[in-house]
Design a protein around this motif. Structure first.
Motif, mmCIF file in Angstrom:
data_model
loop_
_atom_site.group_PDB
_atom_site.id
_atom_site.type_symbol
_atom_site.label_atom_id
_atom_site.label_comp_id
_atom_site.label_asym_id
_atom_site.label_seq_id
_atom_site.Cartn_x
_atom_site.Cartn_y
_atom_site.Cartn_z
ATOM 1 N N HIS A 144 0.837 -1.335 0.065
ATOM 2 C CA HIS A 144 0.085 -0.068 0.068
ATOM 3 C C HIS A 144 0.898 1.245 -0.110
ATOM 4 O O HIS A 144 1.902 1.377 0.701
ATOM 5 C CB HIS A 144 -0.505 0.006 1.198
ATOM 6 C CG HIS A 144 -1.664 -1.283 1.535
ATOM 7 N ND1 HIS A 144 -2.972 -1.424 0.823
ATOM 8 C CD2 HIS A 144 -1.462 -2.355 2.014
ATOM 9 C CE1 HIS A 144 -3.304 -2.347 1.155
ATOM 10 N NE2 HIS A 144 -2.478 -3.068 1.813
ATOM 11 N N VAL A 145 0.346 2.413 -0.758
ATOM 12 C CA VAL A 145 0.865 3.479 -0.490
ATOM 13 C C VAL A 145 0.245 4.709 -0.155
ATOM 14 O O VAL A 145 -1.227 4.748 -0.782
ATOM 15 C CB VAL A 145 1.553 4.045 -1.671
ATOM 16 C CG1 VAL A 145 2.257 5.392 -1.794
ATOM 17 C CG2 VAL A 145 2.682 3.045 -2.352
ATOM 18 N N THR A 146 0.342 5.371 0.811
ATOM 19 C CA THR A 146 -0.451 6.572 1.236
ATOM 20 C C THR A 146 0.110 7.752 1.229
ATOM 21 O O THR A 146 1.317 7.838 1.471
ATOM 22 C CB THR A 146 -1.144 6.089 2.704
ATOM 23 O OG1 THR A 146 -0.016 6.423 3.540
ATOM 24 C CG2 THR A 146 -1.863 4.791 2.682
ATOM 25 N N LEU A 147 -0.706 8.886 0.971
ATOM 26 C CA LEU A 147 -0.416 10.131 0.999
ATOM 27 C C LEU A 147 -1.550 10.962 1.916
ATOM 28 O O LEU A 147 -2.521 10.959 1.654
ATOM 29 C CB LEU A 147 -0.459 10.720 -0.562
ATOM 30 C CG LEU A 147 -0.541 12.273 -0.795
ATOM 31 C CD1 LEU A 147 1.052 13.065 -0.437
ATOM 32 C CD2 LEU A 147 -0.880 12.616 -2.254
ATOM 33 N N SER A 148 -0.784 11.717 2.760
ATOM 34 C CA SER A 148 -1.554 12.218 3.596
ATOM 35 C C SER A 148 -0.989 13.988 3.790
ATOM 36 O O SER A 148 -0.044 14.092 3.751
ATOM 37 C CB SER A 148 -1.341 11.677 4.784
ATOM 38 O OG SER A 148 -1.819 10.530 5.138
ATOM 39 N N PHE A 149 -2.004 14.648 3.782
ATOM 40 C CA PHE A 149 -1.570 16.134 4.211
ATOM 41 C C PHE A 149 -2.095 16.229 5.544
ATOM 42 O O PHE A 149 -3.151 16.200 6.140
ATOM 43 C CB PHE A 149 -2.478 17.059 3.193
ATOM 44 C CG PHE A 149 -2.053 16.878 1.897
ATOM 45 C CD1 PHE A 149 -0.768 17.440 1.288
ATOM 46 C CD2 PHE A 149 -3.017 16.097 0.920
ATOM 47 C CE1 PHE A 149 -0.691 17.216 -0.056
ATOM 48 C CE2 PHE A 149 -2.692 15.910 -0.308
ATOM 49 C CZ PHE A 149 -1.329 16.590 -0.869
ATOM 50 N N GLN A 150 -1.041 16.645 6.389
ATOM 51 C CA GLN A 150 -1.043 16.561 7.956
ATOM 52 C C GLN A 150 -1.676 17.896 8.396
ATOM 53 O O GLN A 150 -1.425 18.981 7.802
ATOM 54 C CB GLN A 150 0.206 16.115 8.593
ATOM 55 C CG GLN A 150 0.586 14.840 8.222
ATOM 56 C CD GLN A 150 -0.111 13.813 8.404
ATOM 57 O OE1 GLN A 150 -0.713 13.700 9.745
ATOM 58 N NE2 GLN A 150 -0.347 12.702 7.580
ATOM 59 N N PRO A 151 -2.511 17.956 9.487
ATOM 60 C CA PRO A 151 -3.026 16.721 10.222
ATOM 61 C C PRO A 151 -4.408 16.176 9.196
ATOM 62 O O PRO A 151 -4.999 17.013 8.537
ATOM 63 C CB PRO A 151 -3.495 17.146 11.422
ATOM 64 C CG PRO A 151 -3.843 18.812 11.418
ATOM 65 C CD PRO A 151 -2.914 19.067 10.226
ATOM 66 N N ALA A 166 4.617 -0.790 -6.284
ATOM 67 C CA ALA A 166 4.152 0.153 -4.968
ATOM 68 C C ALA A 166 5.484 1.155 -4.826
ATOM 69 O O ALA A 166 5.183 2.237 -4.545
ATOM 70 C CB ALA A 166 3.912 -0.668 -4.065
ATOM 71 N N ASP A 167 6.712 0.628 -4.945
ATOM 72 C CA ASP A 167 7.775 1.416 -4.659
ATOM 73 C C ASP A 167 7.834 2.444 -5.761
ATOM 74 O O ASP A 167 8.258 3.579 -5.405
ATOM 75 C CB ASP A 167 9.065 0.529 -4.716
ATOM 76 C CG ASP A 167 10.181 1.246 -4.174
ATOM 77 O OD1 ASP A 167 10.258 1.785 -3.090
ATOM 78 O OD2 ASP A 167 11.008 1.502 -4.867
ATOM 79 N N ARG A 168 7.746 2.217 -6.995
ATOM 80 C CA ARG A 168 7.621 3.142 -7.924
ATOM 81 C C ARG A 168 6.473 4.135 -7.896
ATOM 82 O O ARG A 168 6.863 5.376 -7.818
ATOM 83 C CB ARG A 168 7.308 2.652 -9.495
ATOM 84 C CG ARG A 168 8.361 1.910 -9.901
ATOM 85 C CD ARG A 168 8.464 1.575 -11.323
ATOM 86 N NE ARG A 168 7.501 0.923 -12.082
ATOM 87 C CZ ARG A 168 7.341 -0.408 -11.845
ATOM 88 N NH1 ARG A 168 8.429 -1.162 -11.441
ATOM 89 N NH2 ARG A 168 6.381 -1.120 -12.269
ATOM 90 N N LYS A 169 5.386 3.903 -7.074
ATOM 91 C CA LYS A 169 4.355 4.811 -6.877
ATOM 92 C C LYS A 169 4.727 5.690 -5.833
ATOM 93 O O LYS A 169 4.485 6.913 -5.931
ATOM 94 C CB LYS A 169 2.980 4.225 -6.497
ATOM 95 C CG LYS A 169 2.521 3.379 -7.496
ATOM 96 C CD LYS A 169 1.984 4.246 -8.880
ATOM 97 C CE LYS A 169 1.297 3.388 -9.848
ATOM 98 N NZ LYS A 169 0.805 4.419 -11.034
ATOM 99 N N PHE A 170 5.416 5.069 -4.874
ATOM 100 C CA PHE A 170 5.826 5.736 -3.626
ATOM 101 C C PHE A 170 6.885 6.818 -4.186
ATOM 102 O O PHE A 170 6.949 8.254 -3.840
ATOM 103 C CB PHE A 170 6.671 4.707 -2.705
ATOM 104 C CG PHE A 170 7.422 5.493 -1.399
ATOM 105 C CD1 PHE A 170 6.636 5.904 -0.481
ATOM 106 C CD2 PHE A 170 8.590 5.752 -1.684
ATOM 107 C CE1 PHE A 170 7.236 6.427 0.743
ATOM 108 C CE2 PHE A 170 9.312 6.544 -0.470
ATOM 109 C CZ PHE A 170 8.695 6.595 0.510
#
Length: 75
Positions: A4-11, A26-30
Motif C-alpha cells: 500500500h502507498v498512502t499520501l496524507s496532508f497533515q493533520p 508500489a515502490d515506483r508509486k511511492f
C-alpha cells in the motif's frame, strides 16, 4: 502480499491510497508521490506499507519534508 502507498496532508487521514500486489510497482508509486508532492505547501507524509498474511500493515518507507525518506527493515 499486498503493498500500500498512502499520501496524507497533515493533520488528517490519508488523502490518496493505492494497493498493488507487486512490491516494485508500489515502490515506483511511492517514489512518484515523493517527486510530485515534495514541494507541496504544508506537511505531507507519504508511506509505503506491506500487509502481512494476518492483515497487519507494516511501514516499510516513510517520507516527510523534515526527515526525507526513512526506510525500515522488513520483518
Amino acid at each position: 502480499m499486498a503493498h500500500h502507498v498512502t499520501l496524507s496532508f497533515q493533520p488528517g487521514p490519508a488523502g490518496v491510497k493505492g494497493t498493488w500486489a507487486a512490491a516494485a510497482v508500489a515502490d515506483r508509486k511511492f517514489r512518484g508521490f515523493v517527486g510530485r508532492y515534495a514541494s507541496q505547501e504544508g506537511d505531507v507524509c507519504i508511506e509505503l506499507l506491506e500487509e502481512t498474511a494476518s492483515g497487519k500493515l507494516i511501514v516499510v518507507k516513510r517520507w516527510t519534508k523534515d526527515r526525507g525518506v526513512e526506510t525500515r527493515p522488513r520483518p
